[in-house]
Each structure stands twice: as C-alpha cells, then as structure tokens.
Design an enzyme around this catalytic site. Sequence first.
Site, PDB file in Angstrom:
ATOM      1  CG  ASN A  85     -27.457 123.207  29.306  1.00  0.00           C
ATOM      2  OD1 ASN A  85     -27.525 123.844  28.259  1.00  0.00           O
ATOM      3  ND2 ASN A  85     -28.365 122.286  29.633  1.00  0.00           N
ATOM      4  CB  SER A 137     -29.400 133.128  25.174  1.00  0.00           C
ATOM      5  OG  SER A 137     -30.249 133.515  24.112  1.00  0.00           O
ATOM      6  CE1 TYR A 152     -33.692 131.749  28.196  1.00  0.00           C
ATOM      7  CE2 TYR A 152     -33.262 133.406  26.519  1.00  0.00           C
ATOM      8  CZ  TYR A 152     -33.091 132.128  27.010  1.00  0.00           C
ATOM      9  OH  TYR A 152     -32.324 131.234  26.317  1.00  0.00           O
ATOM     10  CB  ALA A 154     -32.632 140.410  32.913  1.00  0.00           C
ATOM     11  CB  SER A 155     -31.346 135.314  33.543  1.00  0.00           C
ATOM     12  OG  SER A 155     -31.848 134.696  32.375  1.00  0.00           O
ATOM     13  CE  LYS A 156     -30.188 131.564  29.251  1.00  0.00           C
ATOM     14  NZ  LYS A 156     -29.468 130.352  29.695  1.00  0.00           N
TER      15      LYS A 156
END
Length: 247
Positions: A85, A137, A152, A154-156
């Site tokens: 998380n 997300s 953000y 890209a990471s999600k």
Amino acid sequence: MSLSGKVALVTGGSRGIGFAIAKKFSENGATVIITSKDSDRIKKSALEISNAVGIPADIKNKNDVKNVIEKILEKFGRLDILVNNAGIFPMIKPVHEIDEDDWNEVLDVNLTGQFRFTKEAIPHLQKTNGSIVNISSDAGLKAYQGFNADAYSASKAALILLTKCWALEYAKDKIRVNCICPGVVDTDMTTPFLKTQKDKEFMDNEHPIGRIGKPEEIAAAALYFVSDEASWTTGAILTVDGGESIK
C-alpha cells in the site's frame, strides 16, 4: 470473513488507506504488522489497532525491508498476507518540468518498493499459500487531462501489470495476487487538493456516484481479496472509484 490465525503485513499502514486496511484485518481476527518510515507515527497508529505491531521501515531501503520480514518471522513464525500500500503522490507537473530526481523517487517508492517487499515476502507466502494485494490507482488505468505524464501514473500502471505477472508466476504455489485501483479517497494524501469547499465539490462531481471515497471502502475490498471467499480469484484488477474511471 474470518482471518483468524493469519499474519498480515500492510506497508504504509500508519495512516489513510493502509491504516483502514490494517484495522479491518484486525477486526476480522488477523495479527497485523504495519510499516512506515515515521517511527513516532507508526507507534501511535499501532496502539490504535488491536493485535497490531508497528515496525519502522523506509521502503526505499532494502535492508529495512529485509528487517521487517525477519522480525515478523521471529515473532510470529509465518506470513500469510502482504498488502503493498505504501506510496507517495508528487506535485502535478507537465513532463518537461519534472525533475529527474523527483521522478526517480516516486518510482522507487511506488514501484520498486513494492518489488522489494514482494521479493522478501514470497518465500514465506509460498509456505502458507498466502495472498498479496497491491494498491494501485485508477490513474494507472487511463489518462486524465492535466494528469497523464508523471511518474505517479507510470508507477501505478506498472503495478497493475505486475499484479497479473505475479499472479501468473505464483499460481502454482497457490499464492493469489490481486489489485485495487481506488479513485480519490479522503486521506492525508488528498487533503492538499481539497482545501476549499469549491475543491471538494469539484472532486465529488468528478465521480459519477457523486462523492469521493472513504478509506474503509478500500479496506472492505482488500478484506475480500485476502479472505477464503476469494480463493478462486487471482490476477483481478478491481476499481473502487465511484465510477471515475469509466467516464
């Protein structure tokens, strides 16, 4: 949904969605370990949850991550559940204005950090036929105007695909790996974007159901994924976003 006898690790569990998940697991019988790099906050949060232990750890530090897993095994002898998380939310900027160090930090926390914990947890989840829940997300599902070029998103998005890869890779070990994609949830992370009543009304209206989410609603989805009721569910990507991603 009983989690009696289960040992669960929730990263970023000192506040927001992570805290709500840890509390929900505890209420359903699990022993819960929460992590955060803020040692004072993790101690306070752990005291607010029954059957919870807080272990300070920086998700960017692989030795900290290893230490968390080692302490869990020393104290409880097993690990059944991992909830990835922990995450950070950067300032929203167009890509040509993003500093490379800021880009790398977001990827290090939101993506590589999830890899670090998963890597260390897998050998122990193999022994318990455990479960992993990744918190992504809806920003990883589609592009949003003014919010589609940063680390953000890209990471999600990468975490969503990794969920499917890990689910396929470890199905033979009866490890289930699933993913939740929240919309905007009322937490400390979103507070800076909801300073005025106008901001709140705008964000509520962005969600077809008419409001932003509550941490407890994400926790309810996580509880389902780690419960026996979801024993035939792996590689699933569940949006819990008030319909925001379907517009």
